[in-house]
Design a protein around this motif. Structure first.
Motif, short mmCIF file in Angstrom:
data_model
loop_
_atom_site.label_atom_id
_atom_site.label_comp_id
_atom_site.label_asym_id
_atom_site.label_seq_id
_atom_site.Cartn_x
_atom_site.Cartn_y
_atom_site.Cartn_z
N VAL A 1 -0.44 -13.77 6.32
CA VAL A 1 0.33 -12.79 7.07
C VAL A 1 1.08 -11.96 6.04
O VAL A 1 1.72 -12.51 5.14
CB VAL A 1 1.30 -13.50 8.03
CG1 VAL A 1 2.21 -12.51 8.71
CG2 VAL A 1 0.53 -14.33 9.04
N TRP A 2 0.98 -10.64 6.15
CA TRP A 2 1.60 -9.79 5.14
C TRP A 2 1.91 -8.41 5.70
O TRP A 2 1.42 -8.03 6.76
CB TRP A 2 0.72 -9.66 3.89
CG TRP A 2 -0.69 -9.20 4.19
CD1 TRP A 2 -1.76 -10.00 4.43
CD2 TRP A 2 -1.16 -7.87 4.28
NE1 TRP A 2 -2.87 -9.23 4.68
CE2 TRP A 2 -2.54 -7.92 4.59
CE3 TRP A 2 -0.57 -6.62 4.14
CZ2 TRP A 2 -3.31 -6.77 4.76
CZ3 TRP A 2 -1.35 -5.49 4.31
CH2 TRP A 2 -2.70 -5.58 4.61
N GLY A 3 2.69 -7.67 4.98
CA GLY A 3 3.01 -6.28 5.29
C GLY A 3 3.31 -5.53 4.01
O GLY A 3 3.89 -6.10 3.08
N ALA A 4 2.91 -4.28 3.94
CA ALA A 4 3.17 -3.46 2.76
C ALA A 4 3.59 -2.07 3.21
O ALA A 4 3.12 -1.57 4.23
CB ALA A 4 1.93 -3.37 1.88
N GLU A 5 4.49 -1.46 2.45
CA GLU A 5 5.01 -0.15 2.80
C GLU A 5 5.21 0.66 1.52
O GLU A 5 5.71 0.14 0.53
CB GLU A 5 6.32 -0.33 3.54
CG GLU A 5 6.93 0.95 4.03
CD GLU A 5 8.17 0.67 4.87
OE1 GLU A 5 8.02 0.24 6.03
OE2 GLU A 5 9.27 0.87 4.35
N LEU A 6 4.81 1.91 1.55
CA LEU A 6 5.01 2.84 0.44
C LEU A 6 5.78 4.04 0.96
O LEU A 6 5.35 4.69 1.91
CB LEU A 6 3.66 3.28 -0.13
CG LEU A 6 3.69 4.34 -1.22
CD1 LEU A 6 4.38 3.80 -2.47
CD2 LEU A 6 2.30 4.83 -1.53
N GLN A 7 6.95 4.30 0.37
CA GLN A 7 7.78 5.44 0.78
C GLN A 7 7.78 6.51 -0.30
O GLN A 7 7.86 6.20 -1.48
CB GLN A 7 9.22 4.98 1.01
CG GLN A 7 9.38 4.06 2.17
CD GLN A 7 10.84 3.78 2.47
OE1 GLN A 7 11.73 4.58 2.16
NE2 GLN A 7 11.10 2.65 3.09
N TRP A 8 7.69 7.77 0.15
CA TRP A 8 7.70 8.90 -0.77
C TRP A 8 8.60 9.98 -0.18
O TRP A 8 8.47 10.32 1.00
CB TRP A 8 6.29 9.42 -0.97
CG TRP A 8 6.17 10.62 -1.84
CD1 TRP A 8 6.73 10.81 -3.06
CD2 TRP A 8 5.44 11.82 -1.56
NE1 TRP A 8 6.38 12.04 -3.57
CE2 TRP A 8 5.59 12.69 -2.66
CE3 TRP A 8 4.67 12.24 -0.48
CZ2 TRP A 8 5.01 13.95 -2.70
CZ3 TRP A 8 4.08 13.49 -0.53
CH2 TRP A 8 4.25 14.33 -1.64
#
Length: 77
Positions: free
Chosen positions: A7-14
């Motif tokens: 179970v995982w989550g990833a986020e990239l903010q720009w």
């Protein structure tokens, strides 16, 4: 049907400017419907959120996402 895996989550903010922000997301999570506790499923998906702040106290956002639900313990196609 048994679902295995992490179970995982990833986020990239720009933030290309001071008043705009773009967020890209991916996830794989175990979830359940609130009205049927036994219907657990694995949600795998991705999404994008674009936010614009025209003034300090106002933020306008648009979110697009999609996910695939694979139910655990049932042969649902």
């Amino acid at each position: 049907m048994e679902m295995a895996g992490d179970v995982w989550g990833a986020e990239l903010q720009w933030s290309p400017t001071e008043s705009t922000r773009i967020v890209l997301r991916r996830w794989r999570e175990l979830k359940a419907h609130l009205d049927a506790e036994s219907d657990h499923f694995v949600s795998t998906g991705e999404g994008i959120v674009a936010t614009w702040l025209p003034v300090a106290k106002v933020a306008l956002s648009l979110q697009l996402s999609r996910d695939q639900q694979r139910y655990i313990g049932a042969d649902v196609d």
